[in-house]
Design a protein around this motif. Structure first.
Motif, PDB file in Angstrom:
ATOM      1  N   ARG A 167       0.827  -1.282   0.060  1.00  0.00           N
ATOM      2  CA  ARG A 167       0.042   0.153   0.040  1.00  0.00           C
ATOM      3  C   ARG A 167       0.659   1.289  -0.035  1.00  0.00           C
ATOM      4  N   VAL A 168       0.538   2.376  -0.879  1.00  0.00           N
ATOM      5  CA  VAL A 168       1.348   3.511  -0.818  1.00  0.00           C
ATOM      6  C   VAL A 168       0.569   4.690  -0.358  1.00  0.00           C
ATOM      7  N   VAL A 169       1.039   5.424   0.502  1.00  0.00           N
ATOM      8  CA  VAL A 169       0.420   6.791   0.706  1.00  0.00           C
ATOM      9  C   VAL A 169       1.466   7.803   0.266  1.00  0.00           C
ATOM     10  N   GLN A 170       1.165   8.830  -0.221  1.00  0.00           N
ATOM     11  CA  GLN A 170       2.120   9.614  -0.713  1.00  0.00           C
ATOM     12  C   GLN A 170       1.753  11.168  -0.361  1.00  0.00           C
ATOM     13  N   ARG A 171       2.595  11.945   0.269  1.00  0.00           N
ATOM     14  CA  ARG A 171       2.207  13.380   0.357  1.00  0.00           C
ATOM     15  C   ARG A 171       3.207  14.269  -0.594  1.00  0.00           C
ATOM     16  N   GLN A 172       2.628  15.211  -1.492  1.00  0.00           N
ATOM     17  CA  GLN A 172       3.553  15.965  -2.080  1.00  0.00           C
ATOM     18  C   GLN A 172       3.330  17.349  -1.774  1.00  0.00           C
ATOM     19  N   PHE A 173       3.988  18.375  -2.080  1.00  0.00           N
ATOM     20  CA  PHE A 173       3.961  19.832  -1.653  1.00  0.00           C
ATOM     21  C   PHE A 173       4.620  19.934  -0.290  1.00  0.00           C
ATOM     22  N   THR A 174       5.539  18.930   0.353  1.00  0.00           N
ATOM     23  CA  THR A 174       6.111  19.299   1.453  1.00  0.00           C
ATOM     24  C   THR A 174       6.903  20.520   1.595  1.00  0.00           C
ATOM     25  N   LEU A 175       7.308  21.289   0.515  1.00  0.00           N
ATOM     26  CA  LEU A 175       8.061  22.486   0.686  1.00  0.00           C
ATOM     27  C   LEU A 175       7.453  23.666   0.766  1.00  0.00           C
ATOM     28  N   VAL A 176       6.063  23.505   0.409  1.00  0.00           N
ATOM     29  CA  VAL A 176       5.215  24.864   0.776  1.00  0.00           C
ATOM     30  C   VAL A 176       5.326  24.868   2.201  1.00  0.00           C
ATOM     31  N   GLY A 177       5.509  26.308   2.417  1.00  0.00           N
ATOM     32  CA  GLY A 177       5.793  26.755   3.858  1.00  0.00           C
ATOM     33  C   GLY A 177       7.436  26.634   4.094  1.00  0.00           C
ATOM     34  N   VAL A 178       8.059  26.043   3.478  1.00  0.00           N
ATOM     35  CA  VAL A 178       9.630  26.256   3.477  1.00  0.00           C
ATOM     36  C   VAL A 178      10.295  26.918   2.374  1.00  0.00           C
ATOM     37  N   ASP A 179       9.849  26.764   1.258  1.00  0.00           N
ATOM     38  CA  ASP A 179      10.233  27.764  -0.039  1.00  0.00           C
ATOM     39  C   ASP A 179       9.268  28.630  -0.307  1.00  0.00           C
ATOM     40  N   PRO A 180       9.739  29.760  -0.100  1.00  0.00           N
ATOM     41  CA  PRO A 180       8.449  31.174  -0.059  1.00  0.00           C
ATOM     42  C   PRO A 180       8.069  31.104  -1.565  1.00  0.00           C
ATOM     43  N   ALA A 181       8.810  30.542  -2.618  1.00  0.00           N
ATOM     44  CA  ALA A 181       8.431  30.539  -3.985  1.00  0.00           C
ATOM     45  C   ALA A 181       7.320  29.592  -4.027  1.00  0.00           C
ATOM     46  N   MET A 182       7.139  28.817  -3.233  1.00  0.00           N
ATOM     47  CA  MET A 182       5.990  27.849  -3.183  1.00  0.00           C
ATOM     48  C   MET A 182       4.679  28.032  -2.268  1.00  0.00           C
ATOM     49  N   ASP A 183       4.766  29.338  -1.635  1.00  0.00           N
ATOM     50  CA  ASP A 183       3.636  29.894  -0.796  1.00  0.00           C
ATOM     51  C   ASP A 183       2.286  30.063  -1.658  1.00  0.00           C
ATOM     52  N   ARG A 184       2.322  30.176  -2.671  1.00  0.00           N
ATOM     53  CA  ARG A 184       0.942  30.507  -3.440  1.00  0.00           C
ATOM     54  C   ARG A 184       0.344  28.966  -3.571  1.00  0.00           C
ATOM     55  N   PHE A 185       0.866  27.936  -3.294  1.00  0.00           N
ATOM     56  CA  PHE A 185       0.141  26.747  -3.446  1.00  0.00           C
ATOM     57  C   PHE A 185      -0.240  26.286  -1.973  1.00  0.00           C
ATOM     58  N   ALA A 186      -0.364  27.338  -0.930  1.00  0.00           N
ATOM     59  CA  ALA A 186      -0.511  26.837   0.373  1.00  0.00           C
ATOM     60  C   ALA A 186      -2.049  26.039   0.593  1.00  0.00           C
ATOM     61  N   ASP A 187      -3.004  26.646  -0.245  1.00  0.00           N
ATOM     62  CA  ASP A 187      -4.312  25.926   0.045  1.00  0.00           C
ATOM     63  C   ASP A 187      -4.328  24.631  -0.611  1.00  0.00           C
ATOM     64  N   GLN A 188      -3.702  24.380  -1.749  1.00  0.00           N
ATOM     65  CA  GLN A 188      -3.739  23.110  -2.309  1.00  0.00           C
ATOM     66  C   GLN A 188      -2.829  22.039  -1.675  1.00  0.00           C
ATOM     67  N   ALA A 189      -1.650  22.782  -1.113  1.00  0.00           N
ATOM     68  CA  ALA A 189      -0.935  21.678   0.038  1.00  0.00           C
ATOM     69  C   ALA A 189      -1.653  21.296   1.020  1.00  0.00           C
ATOM     70  N   ALA A 190      -2.315  22.286   1.620  1.00  0.00           N
ATOM     71  CA  ALA A 190      -3.243  21.822   2.982  1.00  0.00           C
ATOM     72  C   ALA A 190      -4.093  20.668   2.726  1.00  0.00           C
ATOM     73  N   GLU A 191      -4.988  20.570   1.509  1.00  0.00           N
ATOM     74  CA  GLU A 191      -5.780  19.638   1.034  1.00  0.00           C
ATOM     75  C   GLU A 191      -4.907  18.304   0.827  1.00  0.00           C
ATOM     76  N   ILE A 192      -3.801  18.355   0.103  1.00  0.00           N
ATOM     77  CA  ILE A 192      -2.971  17.260   0.078  1.00  0.00           C
ATOM     78  C   ILE A 192      -2.464  16.482   1.275  1.00  0.00           C
ATOM     79  N   LYS A 193      -2.161  17.456   2.093  1.00  0.00           N
ATOM     80  CA  LYS A 193      -1.658  16.964   3.526  1.00  0.00           C
ATOM     81  C   LYS A 193      -2.783  16.210   4.214  1.00  0.00           C
ATOM     82  N   ALA A 194      -4.070  16.709   4.087  1.00  0.00           N
ATOM     83  CA  ALA A 194      -5.045  16.140   4.906  1.00  0.00           C
ATOM     84  C   ALA A 194      -5.352  14.913   4.336  1.00  0.00           C
ATOM     85  N   ALA A 195      -5.338  14.736   3.196  1.00  0.00           N
ATOM     86  CA  ALA A 195      -5.841  13.518   2.206  1.00  0.00           C
ATOM     87  C   ALA A 195      -4.922  12.617   2.637  1.00  0.00           C
ATOM     88  N   ALA A 196      -3.692  12.852   2.851  1.00  0.00           N
ATOM     89  CA  ALA A 196      -2.511  11.760   2.853  1.00  0.00           C
ATOM     90  C   ALA A 196      -2.507  11.317   4.315  1.00  0.00           C
TER      91      ALA A 196
END
Length: 216
Positions: A167-196
């Motif tokens: 079984r595989v569980v994968q979480r993407q966008f873990t650099l959101v909140g770490v790399d300022p260039a990715m901050d615009r994806f914060a909402d999407q990253a939060a959804e991905i985190k919750a689902a993972a």
């Protein structure tokens, strides 16, 4: 009912793969109170980069002709294989580094695979959870689509070579909140985190239930 857990992050204090695996382990332990968890952290204590070579060459040599390094390597390979064989379930926390499988994970896999019990399919149908994290978004249609060269390989070798019930569980966008260039994806990253996180919990419960049913 022991669970074997492998961690591979080189930064355990802030590891997102470790956090994801913690959810799997927590659910496993809740369903199996008192069950042992055998741990190996190859991110903090990596194997020697040359140990696989010694195990391979030692395997072709007669016992009396093996060097001390070859004997040590073969003994370590047997130790690693024992951890997998003796476990009722396996949890692997492996991050994506530089678009591929971390070097220390590959060394662990290669060395373990030199043990003939593993090569012979000792993990057939054993429940295994792979907790994988990626700093960016590698989904189809994204700029990094096709750049994740770790997950397909890990899935192939654990499921198709070692025969695990994976079984595989994968979480993407873990650099959101770490790399300022990715901050615009914060909402999407939060959804991905919750689902993972929810999937990690479900996987932990599923492998616990599966092991219990096999033991009944």
């Amino acid at each position: 009912m022991p669970l074997f857990r492998l961690d591979a992050s080189i930064m355990p204090a802030t590891s997102q793969s470790r956090a994801l695996a913690d959810l799997v382990e927590s659910e496993w332990s809740a369903e199996n109170p008192g069950a042992a968890v055998v741990r190996r952290d190859i991110g903090s204590e990596p194997l020697s980069a040359t140990i696989w070579r010694e195990a391979v060459t030692g395997g072709f040599a007669a016992e009396a002709d093996r060097s001390p390094a070859q004997r040590t390597a073969l003994a370590r390979a047997a130790e690693l294989a024992d951890e997998l064989i003796e476990a009722d379930a396996v949890l692997l926390a492996i991050p994506l580094y530089n678009w591929g499988v971390p070097a220390h994970v590959k060394t662990w896999y290669d060395l373990t695979y030199t043990d003939p019990r593993i090569a012979g399919g000792a993990l057939n149908d054993k429940p295994v959870v792979l907790a994988s994290v990626l700093g960016g978004n590698y989904n189809p249609g994204t700029p990094k689509d096709g750049w994740d060269h770790a997950t397909p390989w890990l899935t192939r070798v654990f499921r198709d070579v070692w025969g695990a019930d994976l079984r595989v569980v994968q979480r993407q966008f873990t650099l959101v909140g770490v790399d300022p260039a990715m901050d615009r994806f914060a909402d999407q990253a939060a959804e991905i985190k919750a689902a993972a996180e929810q999937l990690a919990i479900e996987h932990g419960r599923a492998i616990a239930t599966q092991v219990q049913s096999l033991a009944a």
